[in-house]
Each structure stands twice: as structure tokens, then as C-alpha cells.
Design a protein around this motif. Structure first.
Motif, PDB file in Angstrom:
ATOM      1  N   PHE A 152       0.864  -1.182   0.000  1.00 13.25           N
ATOM      2  CA  PHE A 152       0.000   0.000   0.000  1.00 13.25           C
ATOM      3  C   PHE A 152       0.898   1.229   0.000  1.00 13.25           C
ATOM      4  O   PHE A 152       1.474   1.578   1.025  1.00 13.25           O
ATOM      5  N   GLU A 154       1.126   5.057   0.034  1.00 13.05           N
ATOM      6  CA  GLU A 154       0.426   6.336   0.191  1.00 13.05           C
ATOM      7  C   GLU A 154       1.470   7.422   0.358  1.00 13.05           C
ATOM      8  O   GLU A 154       2.470   7.238   1.065  1.00 13.05           O
ATOM      9  N   CYS A 207      -6.149   8.406   2.893  1.00 13.68           N
ATOM     10  CA  CYS A 207      -6.914   9.650   3.001  1.00 13.68           C
ATOM     11  C   CYS A 207      -6.452  10.669   1.961  1.00 13.68           C
ATOM     12  O   CYS A 207      -7.178  11.600   1.632  1.00 13.68           O
ATOM     13  N   TRP A 234      -1.562  15.471   3.997  1.00 10.01           N
ATOM     14  CA  TRP A 234      -0.780  15.183   5.206  1.00 10.01           C
ATOM     15  C   TRP A 234       0.099  16.380   5.568  1.00 10.01           C
ATOM     16  O   TRP A 234       1.140  16.242   6.197  1.00 10.01           O
ATOM     17  N   ALA A 273      -0.103  -1.037   6.302  1.00 15.14           N
ATOM     18  CA  ALA A 273      -0.010   0.414   6.055  1.00 15.14           C
ATOM     19  C   ALA A 273       0.345   1.143   7.336  1.00 15.14           C
ATOM     20  O   ALA A 273       0.033   0.661   8.420  1.00 15.14           O
ATOM     21  N   PRO A 274       0.939   2.345   7.210  1.00 14.75           N
ATOM     22  CA  PRO A 274       1.561   2.871   6.007  1.00 14.75           C
ATOM     23  C   PRO A 274       2.884   2.148   5.688  1.00 14.75           C
ATOM     24  O   PRO A 274       3.475   1.516   6.546  1.00 14.75           O
ATOM     25  N   TRP A 285       2.540   9.625  10.766  1.00 13.19           N
ATOM     26  CA  TRP A 285       1.814   8.451  11.244  1.00 13.19           C
ATOM     27  C   TRP A 285       2.817   7.374  11.648  1.00 13.19           C
ATOM     28  O   TRP A 285       3.787   7.125  10.927  1.00 13.19           O
TER      29      TRP A 285
HETATM   30  O1  AHR Z   1      -2.451   4.347   6.518  1.00 12.97           O
HETATM   31  C1  AHR Z   1      -2.620   5.644   6.998  1.00 12.97           C
HETATM   32  C2  AHR Z   1      -4.057   6.064   6.938  1.00 12.97           C
HETATM   33  O2  AHR Z   1      -4.792   5.111   7.598  1.00 12.97           O
HETATM   34  C3  AHR Z   1      -4.661   6.132   5.571  1.00 12.97           C
HETATM   35  O3  AHR Z   1      -4.535   7.347   4.973  1.00 12.97           O
HETATM   36  C4  AHR Z   1      -6.076   5.816   5.844  1.00 12.97           C
HETATM   37  O4  AHR Z   1      -6.754   5.370   4.720  1.00 12.97           O
HETATM   38  C5  AHR Z   1      -5.929   4.753   6.874  1.00 12.97           C
HETATM   39  O5  AHR Z   1      -6.941   4.622   7.741  1.00 12.97           O
END
Ligand code: AHR
Length: 679
Positions: free
Chosen positions: A22, A24, A225, A260, A469-470, A480
């Protein structure tokens, strides 16, 4: 004798594309991460919409004898509207800081420098990488103004050269030193030549290779997100992620706010994502916004939705259409005439709210009708339970989505307690895409728990795809935690969680076969969880309201005491209720919210401010209900199943019953909540 018997011929479950990645763009995963650009704010487009402290000269410095301004008249193109105007004295300079501690160059390696420049003179600009202490690590001379006749005054011209590093540094600055004159500059860029697969303007090799080594079956992108958190107008700076705007020459792509809280250059755009997937052998799994922003509850008007649906159809054509189709031709023009073989497409990421589910069928039906071979993914919100979760699954069943995207992040204990989460899921309905999950932490214990959970994902017939994730985090720009791979400007750190993912991915078989065991040791559960003694406090979460009829009962003895009424206020003051010294107790009260959007926070088992259990109602814009363990500043979340977790402005009688401190392995307590809402 202890035996495990494996029935090789008895197929149990086809594993298909089970384990993937994943990606992001969070934690500077793209700019300052996988995308190899070393210059930060190369096109002077940073602004306060991206982040309040950003401006068009972020990451740039100058010498005192140089006058500069950021201009917009007669720009490079309509997407790249800002450029740097410089009035230089001989020997004056500008410097770019790069990311982290600076620009990383390695002795003996080559770097591609380029700049768009406009000047009326012929001059030499010295391009160098040097540290603030003055160590020269690379240098070359760039002659400008010669390639064009002076009659071409006003035209932008792209200049390129190769810098060879003579020294290694992690703290370099890209320095442009001028001769006296006036210059306009834009897209000041420096890339290592040593990128992933040696592609010009490509990806950072160490990060890309670490991902390739995992042998992922698919890669989801670009979020998260990131996909849906933004404005509905794709011309806005803070637009949602709209794939069509991320194509073409990099200097003609817009730069956007990344939700972010930083800037995204979009140098790593949809075409590059598709290419990267192909290069690492992963099937592409793009996720598109569904015309609805769940963070604001804002949806595109239904009469304009067709444009968004068309954008989704165009994406399939971009990925799979022949080179003579409209969007296939765009792909071919960018260098990839062959199809990218798109099989999966997500509509929405954690979109909870009716607004999304009203819009989803329009996407679903149009894509199904035109591209029945595409597997469509619906979305079930950000938690493993609750109203949004149920809505997502109901919508998926109703319209026949192929998969449902589930997300959750929880304590290792939650994962241990929920190993059999998917055992009873209907394998004939839509399949589970566990499209974002992690236990809270990067320890060996977390990784081990995730590994145990993954063995069950393999077994559960309803689970088709899963990704942690992430994935990436730049250590100096953390949004995060935890994350799978950490990096700075020159190193990467592979976490235990990474190695678990890699182990499962690179050894994924084609099918799970049946097996049986006999005479294995009995599992002995040992716990020493202390009883949940301590204070109980209540705090409003940006709400005002009254709490009354408060009764605390020792459920073992039946002894109870009445506690005084109080008001919660928007200042979020914590109100002390009582101390719970017994092991099993219940708490009842009535609450009426008079103002505000969220709910209550109830702390119990409280020893001090760093040590308690928090039960939060109506968090995250009144969508969320969580148990959180707060200990040593570490926060662990337990989402709670409840269909009545939203707080309404009605009188609610709350009863927390049977707070049992029995030492259970999976949960330290059992809590039952009744909320009796009366208008
Ligand atoms: O993985 C980080 C965030 O957590 C993502 O942006 C969101 O989709 C998920 O809940």
C-alpha cells in the motif's frame, strides 16, 4: 506423537494475489522519499495552503549580495506559475537545502542537474553541491544564454548538465553561483543517475529495491486519506487526488497540497505508479475518490457526478485501452504503448457517510457495464466495526462489489483476540480486501502478532487481498506511526514488520492446502493483568452538556453511591467522579448534550495522567468509538462494536455495567454499554 498432516491434494483456498503493498504519499513517502528528486520546492510553488509555514522560497537561501523575488508574470506554463527572479552580483548565489539534513551525494556518482532559465545575457553559472561548512562535493559550469539568439529574449530554455560528486555528504546544499546579471529560474532539479533501474528522473534505488525484494502481488496507490481529503474542484490547490492531472511532462503538472500537510509535486504521478507496479511485478490497484469528502461530509452535486464517473472510466482506458484509444494514446505517448493490465479498481477510501453510498452505484454500474472484467472495490470505513463498516458491506452486497476495503489499526492484543475475525465471513459474497492494517508498533512482538494474524488471513476463505499500512516514512517528516520502512536522505531501516510482510509475500503459494494436527501441546495462557483500580473522570470532547443521576455500584457487593451532577464544558476540563477500588463495578448516568459536535471521553482505571483507559464516544467528528489504553504515552486503540456510538442531542441514560478486571489474555476488562436515548 506430535504430528501435523498435510493433505497435498486437498485444495483449501486459492491464494491468488493475497499479499501486496500500500503506497500512500504520507510521511513524505513520495517527495523526499521514493521519488528521487533531491531539490525541495524545485518550482517555487510551495505555499501556505500546503502547510501554514510554507512559502514560495521554502528550502531556499541566498547570499546577501543577491536580490530575489518570486514572480508570476509570463511564467513557464499555466500550471507552473511561480518562478524565481534573480538580480545577481558577480559571485552571489542561491542554495537549496534538500530534505532531511540536506542533499546526499556519494563520491564517484553522477547527478543530473537541470533548470528552466530565462536571461538576456550570455553567462556562466556555477552549479555545485557543498556543505554549509564549505566542503565542495561536486561542481560544474553551466553556460547560459548561448544556445539562443538574444533576439529570443523572454523565452524559457531548459539547461542540463551532469555533476560528478568528488566527495560524499549527507548535508549538501545545491548552490548556483552567478555572474552579474538578471535571471529567471524555474524547475531547478537534481536527480541521482543511480536511480531504480537507472531511469532518468526516476525513483530512489534503495527504497524501490526494498519493495521489489518483497515480491508483492499488487500495489495499492496513491492512498489512503490522500485520495479523498480535499476540495471537489480539481483546479484547487487543495484538490482531492485527481489522476488525470498527474500526467504529462513534470514541469506541466500542477503542484498540490498534500493532505498530510505538505506539498506534492506530482512528479510521481499515475503513469509512474503504473510503471513502478510493472517493474516490481505487482498488479496495479488504484483507488479513486468517489466524489465525496468524508472529512467534511461534502459531496459533488449529483448533476455533476457523471464527470467523476467518466474520470474512472477514463482511468481504465488509460491503463488498458489500445494505443489508438483516447487515453491509451496518452499512455503510449508517455512511453508505454502496451496495456498495464489493470484488474482491480477501488472507488473510495474509508468513505463513511450516506453521501458516498449514494454516489457509489453510479461508478459501479458504469464501470461494470463497460469493463465487466474489472474487479470493483467498495469501502467499509476506517474501523473494523460500526455504522460506516456496516454501510460499506451493505452497499457492497447490494451492488455486487467484488471486494470491500477494510482498514484498522489496533493493539497487538486486538489482533490476538481477533485471529478468527474472518472465519465466519460469507465466502460467496464480496471478498475482503484488508486494504490497510497494522498493530501499533514496530517491535518484534508486533511483527510476530501480525505474522500470526496473516496465517489466518491465508486460511479465511473470504479474504482475497491484504496490505500493511503505512508503507514508508521519512524519519524527519512523520505523520503516522508505525510504518513498515523508515528512511532518511541516505539510509533505510527495514522494520521487523517489513520482514514479516516480505516473508509472507515472497513465499506466498498458489493455494492453502488442508492439514490436521494431533497431540500438540495444550496452549497455556499466562497473564498478570492488574485489576483496573483507579480514578474515573469524564471530559467533554468539544461539547457542552449536563451529566446527572450518577451512580457508582460495586457489582460484587451491590453497594452503590450517588455522585454529584456536573456540567461538561467546551474547554474540555476533566471532571473527577470517584475512585474505583473494587474489581467489578458499574457506572450509570444521564447525559444531555446542549452544544458541540462530538461526545464524551470517559477515563477509568486512572493512576495518573499517563496511565489510564479511555473510552471515547463520538470522536472523529462524531463517528468514532474507541477504547484506548494510555500508558507510558503509548496509545493503543480498541475500536468497539456499537451501533449507537454517535452522540445525539437527546437525553441519554448511560450505563457502564460489569467492568470486570478479570485477568483475561485478550481484554483486560469487559464493558457493556447501554445508552437509552429519550427525546
Ligand atoms: O495508513 C494511513 C491512513 O490510515 C490512511 O490514509 C487511511 O486510509 C488509513 O486509515
Amino acid at each position: 506423537m506430535k504430528t501435523i498432516t498435510i493433505y497435498q491434494q486437498e485444495g483449501y483456498k486459492e491464494l491468488g494475489d493475497l499479499y501486496g503493498l500500500f503506497f500512500e504519499d504520507i510521511n513524505h513517502a513520495a517527495d523526499g522519499g521514493l521519488y528521487g528528486e533531491l531539490v525541495q520546492n524545485r518550482s517555487f510553488e510551495f505555499c501556505e495552503v500546503d502547510k501554514p509555514e510554507y512559502h514560495s522560497l521554502t528550502a531556499w537561501e541566498k547570499s546577501d549580495n543577491l536580490v530575489w523575488s518570486v514572480e508570476t508574470g509570463n511564467p513557464l506554463n499555466k500550471e507552473n506559475t511561480h518562478y524565481l527572479h534573480v538580480e545577481a552580483k558577480k559571485g552571489s548565489c542561491i542554495r537549496n537545502q534538500g530534505y532531511n539534513s540536506g542533499i546526499y551525494v556519494e563520491a564517484g556518482k553522477n547527478y543530473d542537474f537541470s533548470v528552466y532559465l530565462r536571461t538576456t545575457i550570455s553567462a556562466k553559472i556555477t552549479i555545485a553541491v557543498r556543505t554549509d561548512e564549505g566542503k565542495l562535493c561536486a561542481e560544474a559550469a553551466l553556460m547560459v544564454g548561448k544556445e539562443k539568439e538574444l533576439s529570443d529574449v523572454g523565452d524559457w530554455y531548459k539547461y542540463e548538465l551532469v555533476l560528478t560528486a568528488t566527495e560524499t555528504t549527507y548535508e549538501g546544499r545545491l548552490v548556483l553561483t552567478f555572474e552579474e546579471g538578471v535571471y529567471d529560474l524555474d524547475m531547478v532539479s537534481l536527480f541521482p543517475q543511480d536511480t531504480f533501474l537507472g531511469k532518468k528522473g526516476g525513483l530512489r534505488r534503495d527504497i524501490a529495491e526494498a519493495l521489489q525484494e518483497m515480491k508483492p502481488k499488487f500495489m495499492r496507490f496513491p492512498g489512503g486519506c490522500l485520495v479523498h481529503d480535499g476540495s471537489l474542484n480539481d483546479k484547487d490547490r487543495n484538490s482531492m487526488y485527481r489522476w488525470r492531472r498527474t500526467l504529462g511532462p513534470v514541469e506541466e503538472r500542477p503542484t498540490w497540497r498534500n493532505n498530510w500537510r505538505y506539498n506534492q509535486t506530482l512528479g510521481l504521478g499515475y503513469y509512474e505508479y503504473f510503471c513502478f507496479c510493472e517493474e516490481i511485478g505487482a498488479k496495479p490497484l488504484p483507488v479513486l475518490p468517489g466524489g465525496f469528502n468524508p472529512h467534511k461530509g461534502e459531496g459533488v452535486p449529483m448533476e455533476d457526478l457523471q464527470e467523476w464517473v467518466q474520470e474512472a472510466l477514463d482511468l481504465v482506458e488509460f491503463a488498458n485501452g489500445t494505443a489508438d484509444s483516447k487515453w491509451g494514446a496518452v499512455r503510449a505517448g508517455m512511453g508505454h504503448p502496451e496495456s498495464f493490465g489493470l484488474e482491480y479498481l477501488g472507488i473510495g477510501n474509508e468513505e463513511i457517510g450516506e453521501g458516498f453510498f449514494e454516489r457509489y452505484p453510479y461508478f459501479h454500474n458504469a464501470i461494470r457495464a463497460k469493463y465487466p472484467e474489472i474487479k470493483l472495490i467498495n469501502t467499509a470505513g476506517p474501523f473494523s466495526v460500526g455504522e460506516g463498516y456496516e454501510d460499506g458491506w451493505n452497499s457492497a452486497r447490494k451492488y455486487g462489489s467484488d471486494l470491500v476495503d477494510e482498514h484498522y489499526y489496533s493493539s497487538p492484543e486486538w489482533f490476538l483476540a481477533n485471529m478468527h475475525h474472518y472465519d465466519d465471513f460469507d465466502e460467496k459474497g464480496p471478498k475482503v480486501f484488508l486494504g490497510g492494517y497494522a498493530s501499533w508498533g514496530n517491535t518484534f512482538y508486533n511483527a510476530l502478532v501480525e505474522a500470526a494474524y496473516m496465517t489466518h488471513l491465508e486460511k479465511a476463505k473470504a479474504v482475497a487481498l491484504a496490505c500493511y499500512a503505512p508503507m514508508l516514512c521519512n524519519v524527519d517528516y512523520v505523520n503516522w506511526k508505525p510504518d513498515m520502512l523508515w528512511f532518511d536522505n541516505h539510509r533505510i531501516l527495514k522494520t521487523p514488520n517489513y520482514y514479516v510482510q516480505k516473508l509472507f509475500m515472497s513465499n506466498q503459494g498458489t493455494a492453502e492446502v488442508a492439514y490436521s494436527t494431533s497431540d500438540l501441546d495444550e496452549v497455556i495462557v499466562l497473564t498478570d493483568n492488574p485489576a483496573l483500580h483507579g480514578d474515573i473522570t469524564i471530559m467533554g470532547n468539544d461539547v457542552e452538556g449536563r451529566i446527572w443521576d450518577i451512580t457508582f455500584t460495586n457489582t460484587a457487593t451491590g453497594e452503590s453511591r450517588k455522585l454529584p451532577d456536573f456540567m461538561v464544558d467546551k474547554e474540555n476540563v476533566e471532571n473527577y467522579l470517584t475512585e474505583a477500588a473494587c474489581d467489578n463495578y458499574s457506572l450509570e448516568f444521564s447525559f444531555k448534550r446542549s452544544a458541540g459536535r462530538k461526545g464524551l471521553k470517559i477515563y477509568f482505571g486512572k493512576k495518573d495522567s499517563d496511565n489510564s483507559i479511555l473510552w471515547e464516544f463520538g470522536g472523529w467528528d462524531n463517528w468514532d468509538c474507541n477504547l484506548t489504553e494510555i500508558s507510558m504515552a503509548e496509545v493503543q486503540l480498541f475500536p468497539i462494536e456499537s451501533s449507537m456510538w454517535r452522540i445525539w442531542n437527546t437525553v441519554c441514560v448511560w450505563r457502564f455495567a460489569d467492568v470486570i478486571s478479570e485477568p483475561l489474555l485478550m481484554a483486560k476488562f469487559t464493558m457493556i454499554l447501554w445508552i437509552d436515548c429519550r427525546s
